[in-house]
Design a protein around this motif. Structure first.
Motif, short mmCIF file in Angstrom:
data_model
loop_
_atom_site.label_atom_id
_atom_site.label_comp_id
_atom_site.label_asym_id
_atom_site.label_seq_id
_atom_site.Cartn_x
_atom_site.Cartn_y
_atom_site.Cartn_z
N LYS A 200 0.82 -1.21 0.00
CA LYS A 200 0.00 0.00 0.00
C LYS A 200 0.85 1.26 0.00
O LYS A 200 1.81 1.37 0.77
N THR A 201 0.50 2.20 -0.86
CA THR A 201 1.05 3.56 -0.82
C THR A 201 -0.09 4.51 -0.44
O THR A 201 -1.24 4.10 -0.27
N ASN A 202 0.23 5.78 -0.33
CA ASN A 202 -0.79 6.77 0.04
C ASN A 202 -1.26 7.59 -1.15
O ASN A 202 -1.74 8.71 -0.99
N GLY A 203 -1.14 7.00 -2.35
CA GLY A 203 -1.59 7.68 -3.54
C GLY A 203 -1.85 6.68 -4.65
O GLY A 203 -1.47 5.51 -4.57
N ALA A 204 -2.52 7.14 -5.68
CA ALA A 204 -2.78 6.29 -6.85
C ALA A 204 -1.46 5.89 -7.51
O ALA A 204 -0.51 6.66 -7.54
N ILE A 205 -1.42 4.68 -8.05
CA ILE A 205 -0.22 4.19 -8.74
C ILE A 205 -0.52 4.16 -10.24
O ILE A 205 -1.18 3.25 -10.74
N HIS A 206 -0.04 5.18 -10.92
CA HIS A 206 -0.18 5.27 -12.38
C HIS A 206 1.15 4.99 -13.07
O HIS A 206 1.25 5.07 -14.29
N SER A 207 2.16 4.68 -12.29
CA SER A 207 3.47 4.30 -12.80
C SER A 207 3.49 2.80 -13.01
O SER A 207 2.90 2.04 -12.23
N SER A 208 4.13 2.36 -14.08
CA SER A 208 4.26 0.92 -14.32
C SER A 208 5.51 0.39 -13.64
O SER A 208 6.54 1.07 -13.59
N PRO A 209 5.44 -0.82 -13.08
CA PRO A 209 6.59 -1.35 -12.34
C PRO A 209 7.73 -1.79 -13.24
O PRO A 209 7.52 -2.24 -14.36
N GLY A 210 8.94 -1.63 -12.74
CA GLY A 210 10.12 -2.19 -13.36
C GLY A 210 10.74 -3.20 -12.42
O GLY A 210 10.61 -3.10 -11.19
N ILE A 211 11.40 -4.20 -12.95
CA ILE A 211 12.02 -5.25 -12.15
C ILE A 211 13.51 -5.31 -12.45
O ILE A 211 13.93 -5.29 -13.61
N PHE A 212 14.30 -5.38 -11.39
CA PHE A 212 15.73 -5.63 -11.52
C PHE A 212 16.12 -6.63 -10.44
O PHE A 212 15.89 -6.38 -9.24
N GLU A 213 16.65 -7.77 -10.86
CA GLU A 213 16.95 -8.87 -9.93
C GLU A 213 15.68 -9.18 -9.15
O GLU A 213 14.67 -9.51 -9.76
N ASN A 214 15.65 -9.05 -7.84
CA ASN A 214 14.44 -9.36 -7.07
C ASN A 214 13.83 -8.12 -6.45
O ASN A 214 13.25 -8.16 -5.36
N SER B 258 5.85 8.70 -14.56
CA SER B 258 7.02 8.06 -15.14
C SER B 258 7.24 6.68 -14.52
O SER B 258 7.02 6.48 -13.32
N SER B 259 7.66 5.75 -15.35
CA SER B 259 7.95 4.39 -14.88
C SER B 259 9.46 4.21 -14.78
O SER B 259 10.19 4.54 -15.72
N PRO B 260 9.97 3.72 -13.64
CA PRO B 260 11.41 3.61 -13.45
C PRO B 260 12.05 2.57 -14.37
O PRO B 260 11.47 1.53 -14.65
N VAL B 261 13.25 2.88 -14.81
CA VAL B 261 14.04 1.99 -15.64
C VAL B 261 15.39 1.79 -14.96
O VAL B 261 15.99 2.73 -14.45
#
Length: 444
Positions: free
Chosen positions: A90-104, A161-164
């Motif tokens: 849970k965060t305290n705001g809407a999640i409009h960012s797409s997730p990025g994965i690096f290792e685990n 923005s989605s993290p890379v």
């Protein structure tokens, strides 16, 4: 129809952002070309998972888990086989960012003003980075709408923005844009700030990495090429700034030394990757291009807003090969597997198109909401802003919000698809993450 600038016609527009391929990227958009052979349309629904908010985030899958964010403020980890919840954060705001994965580790941003690093296996917080604040684009009396003293959020600024992640040797950096106007580089393990680059507007686009450069655009209508290690500008390219046609929300695609991207200025651009000089541009007939492109076999595929099209353009010249008409705005960034391209539209249809058919062979599925509400909201099964407004004055901001609320009943698809283990995943504004099996390979 050719349009002039009026309040009513301007509001026939919409948005989205996404990404492209680069071997050093790690997020939901890092490679829009997946394994596959032949033409594989959608088969049966495998499962669907309900969240409590609209989904604008795009899914990503790894190690039998699908990850996606929701406007309800949660990042979800869902079992790929069953569709059961593994954990949620849970965060305290809407999640409009797409997730990025690096290792685990999962990286994503929230409207609470933080970018998070979460353990992908158990959903525990590793670190978070506080930006100068995340928010929808907005201004008082936007585009001259009424009342002129009212603060108005841009109704189509769906995404953050989605993290890379960029790995170079033993070090790894998380790169992202922010509503505070900065592009940030953070240590992937600790979240410590490495550098930041200041632009002249909010940055809701997603970075793309190629060689020693990262490319990102924002609401100042400028595409930047930055040195990854230092954050120093290498070059920039300015798009148009006409009222209502300003801003870059898509991410770039890169192929053979050329950078491809679209903007709210109604053009799709091809630039030289080394210099930023234009090679060609495609006139999108007053239609925003907010979908991010995918490239295969010297063809660029990208969606449009008001012309409701998936375009197929010659990568070298920009000449149009063909266009496939959807039923509404195409904001998803397409995904390709084998000879099939997949994408959704704003009416709640999701398409699979045979790339060898020049746009003539396709199938689609519809969200349950679309099936229920299409007859009362759509005109001849097509999105029509004026028709949905029911003679309301579209110079008034709140009337535009009412139309958008009507459209959201359809379950619009602006989440971009992800393909894994012969299953395609995408989110919808109806709050569901969908998992569809793909048909067995054909046309081998």
């Amino acid at each position: 129809m050719k349009r002039t600038f009026t309040f009513t016609l301007l509001y026939f527009f919409l948005i989205f952002t996404s990404n492209t391929f680069s071997q050093n990227q790690s997020n939901a958009f890092s490679d829009r070309i997946f394994e596959g052979k032949g033409y594989q349309p959608l088969a049966n629904l495998k499962w669907k998972f309900k969240t409590e908010g609209k989904i604008f985030s795009s899914p990503i899958a790894k190690n039998s888990i699908v990850y996606i964010g929701s406007e309800d403020g949660f990042l979800y980890a869902i079992e790929e086989k069953s569709g059961d919840l593994k954990w949620k954060f849970k965060t305290n705001g809407a999640i409009h960012s797409s997730p990025g994965i690096f290792e685990n580790t999962i990286y994503f941003g929230s409207f609470d003003g933080n970018y998070y690093a979460i353990n992908a296996l158990n959903g525990k917080l590793l670190w978070k980075f506080k930006t100068g604040g995340e928010h929808w684009l907005g201004e008082i009396g936007m585009w001259g709408m009424k009342p002129e003293t009212q603060y108005m959020e841009d109704l189509w600024d769906f995404y953050l923005s989605s993290p890379v992640v960029y790995k170079n040797g033993k070090s790894a950096l998380v790169l992202l844009g922010s509503s505070d106007g900065n592009v940030y580089s953070l240590d992937a393990k600790t979240g410590a700030l490495k550098w930041k680059f200041k632009t002249n507007g909010p940055v809701h686009g997603t970075p793309v990495i190629d060689k020693n450069k990262m490319y990102i655009g924002g609401w100042d209508a400028t595409l930047y090429a930055l040195n990854i290690e230092s954050g120093k500008e290498i070059w920039h390219f300015a798009t148009g700034t006409q009222m209502g046609f300003t801003g870059i929300q898509s991410s770039v695609a890169i192929s053979d030394g050329t950078v491809y991207f679209g903007a709210r200025e109604p053009f799709f651009f091809a630039l030289d990757a080394e210099t930023g000089k234009p090679i060609w541009k495609y006139n999108a007939e007053n239609s925003w291009i907010l979908s991010s492109a995918v490239i295969k076999d010297n063809t660029v595929y990208v969606g449009t807003s008001d012309t409701y099209a998936l375009l197929a353009l010659d990568a070298k010249t920009g000449a149009e090969k063909y266009q496939f008409k959807a039923n509404g705005y195409v904001y998803t960034s397409p995904a390709i597997a084998g000879n099939t391209i997949y994408f959704g539209d704003f009416t709640g249809n999701f398409f699979s198109l045979d790339l060898l058919s020049d746009g003539k062979k396709s199938n689609f599925i519809s969200t349950d909401n679309r099936k229920e509400f299409a007859a009362s909201i759509l005109k001849n099964d097509l999105l029509d802003f004026g028709y949905a407004a029911q003679n309301e004055d579209l110079a008034v901001y709140d009337n535009n919000k009412k139309v958008m609320d009507q459209f959201y009943k359809l379950g619009p698809i602006v989440s971009s698809p992800f393909i894994h283990n012969n299953t395609i995943y995408f989110g919808s504004a109806d709050g569901y993450l969908y998992a569809y099996n793909l048909e067995k390979q054909k046309n081998l």
